[in-house]
Design a protein around this motif. Sequence first.
Motif, PDB file in Angstrom:
ATOM      1  N   ASP A  25       0.409  -1.052  -0.042  1.00 60.95           N
ATOM      2  CA  ASP A  25      -0.285   0.434   0.164  1.00 60.95           C
ATOM      3  C   ASP A  25       1.048   1.070  -0.181  1.00 60.95           C
ATOM      4  O   ASP A  25       0.287   2.505   0.236  1.00 60.95           O
ATOM      5  N   LEU A  26       2.801   1.123  -0.123  1.00 60.45           N
ATOM      6  CA  LEU A  26       3.321   2.285   0.308  1.00 60.45           C
ATOM      7  C   LEU A  26       3.373   2.827  -1.202  1.00 60.45           C
ATOM      8  O   LEU A  26       4.103   3.796  -1.208  1.00 60.45           O
ATOM      9  N   GLY A  27       3.213   1.858  -1.773  1.00 60.79           N
ATOM     10  CA  GLY A  27       4.318   1.635  -2.972  1.00 60.79           C
ATOM     11  C   GLY A  27       4.921   2.051  -3.618  1.00 60.79           C
ATOM     12  O   GLY A  27       5.391   3.049  -4.348  1.00 60.79           O
ATOM     13  N   LEU A  28       6.225   1.762  -2.317  1.00 61.59           N
ATOM     14  CA  LEU A  28       7.822   2.476  -2.530  1.00 61.59           C
ATOM     15  C   LEU A  28       8.582   1.641  -2.821  1.00 61.59           C
ATOM     16  O   LEU A  28       9.785   1.542  -4.063  1.00 61.59           O
ATOM     17  N   VAL A  29       8.441   0.230  -2.833  1.00 65.83           N
ATOM     18  CA  VAL A  29       9.223  -0.737  -3.384  1.00 65.83           C
ATOM     19  C   VAL A  29       8.513  -1.931  -4.670  1.00 65.83           C
ATOM     20  O   VAL A  29       7.790  -1.852  -4.629  1.00 65.83           O
TER      21      VAL A  29
END
Length: 343
Positions: free
Chosen positions: A232-236
Amino acid sequence: MAVTIVGHSVTVIAPTCPAETRLYEHGRVIAEDFPADQVHEKLAAHPQAVLWLDLYRPSAADLAAVAEEFHLHPLAVEDAAEEHERPKLDHYPEHLFLNVYAVDVSTDPAYPPFGKTEISAFVTDRALITVRKAPSDTARFIERWESDAELVESGGVAFLLHGLLDVVVDGHISATQELDVAMDGVEDVLLEEGGAPRDVRMRGLRLRKTVAALRRAVAPMPELVASAMRKDLGLVDDDLAPYFRDVEDHARHAFDQVEHLRDRIASLLQADLAEQGNVLNDITRKLAAWAAVIAVPTALTGYFGQNLPYPGYAKPWGYIESIALILVSAGGLWLYLRRRHWL
């Protein structure tokens, strides 16, 4: 760093603390060591680039300038300004905030046994902003980024975050290995017969204190790295996910090693305490045995010292007979106690 327009002039409010800067675009460094007041200009001129900005002991005004430029949450800025925050990763609407500790362990008694550097970091869409509150070597981060430069094109800011976490976790593993080697030397002496000298026991206690301090820095890291990989962070992305999982695995390994070190030093100190108890019991037993040996001639001389006749009383051979009786009785008791390993 915030841009303020006054009439026709432009005033750039930039951090005044020591700062390091690097700008990455398409897998290569396109600018580095440029002044912090040029960050806004560099990011605007290179829309595909990502920034690393390191601030060393920034003031409240420095953090305020950075917060205005990158829209940082006030609570995260407050945590970055405070010292001794616990290791954590917090999610804010426009960025992530994390707090970690780089550690340095010395097993040389002439130097402080444990040192740590608190590092706070803001992770935005286009920048990794680190805040250091104690001296440390940032060259290790740069070396890691340069060794994995092929990942930066697909990873963006997540690539910079991976390098930061990887260096920190590798430092934790190195610290556990140094402590493990140091415990080998302590163990060799602690487990010797008769117990260890006081200076060795004190070194063992210092190692236990160091392990406890290291655990506070290491224990939260596996969960912190796992949180950074949340979908849900969409970082990795999928390309970087295996690398973050590798860091997480190393973090769990470091934590397991710390737990092993805690159990090991506790067991060593307990074994030394038990050995000291055994030595004390042995000494007490020997004292009791010698007291018994001495009691025999004391009893005999006390008895014959009364005004009562005994064989050989008032005769020269009677004195010899009493001496022989004392020696035989005491010697027999000594042999009996010796065979039972009381003496």
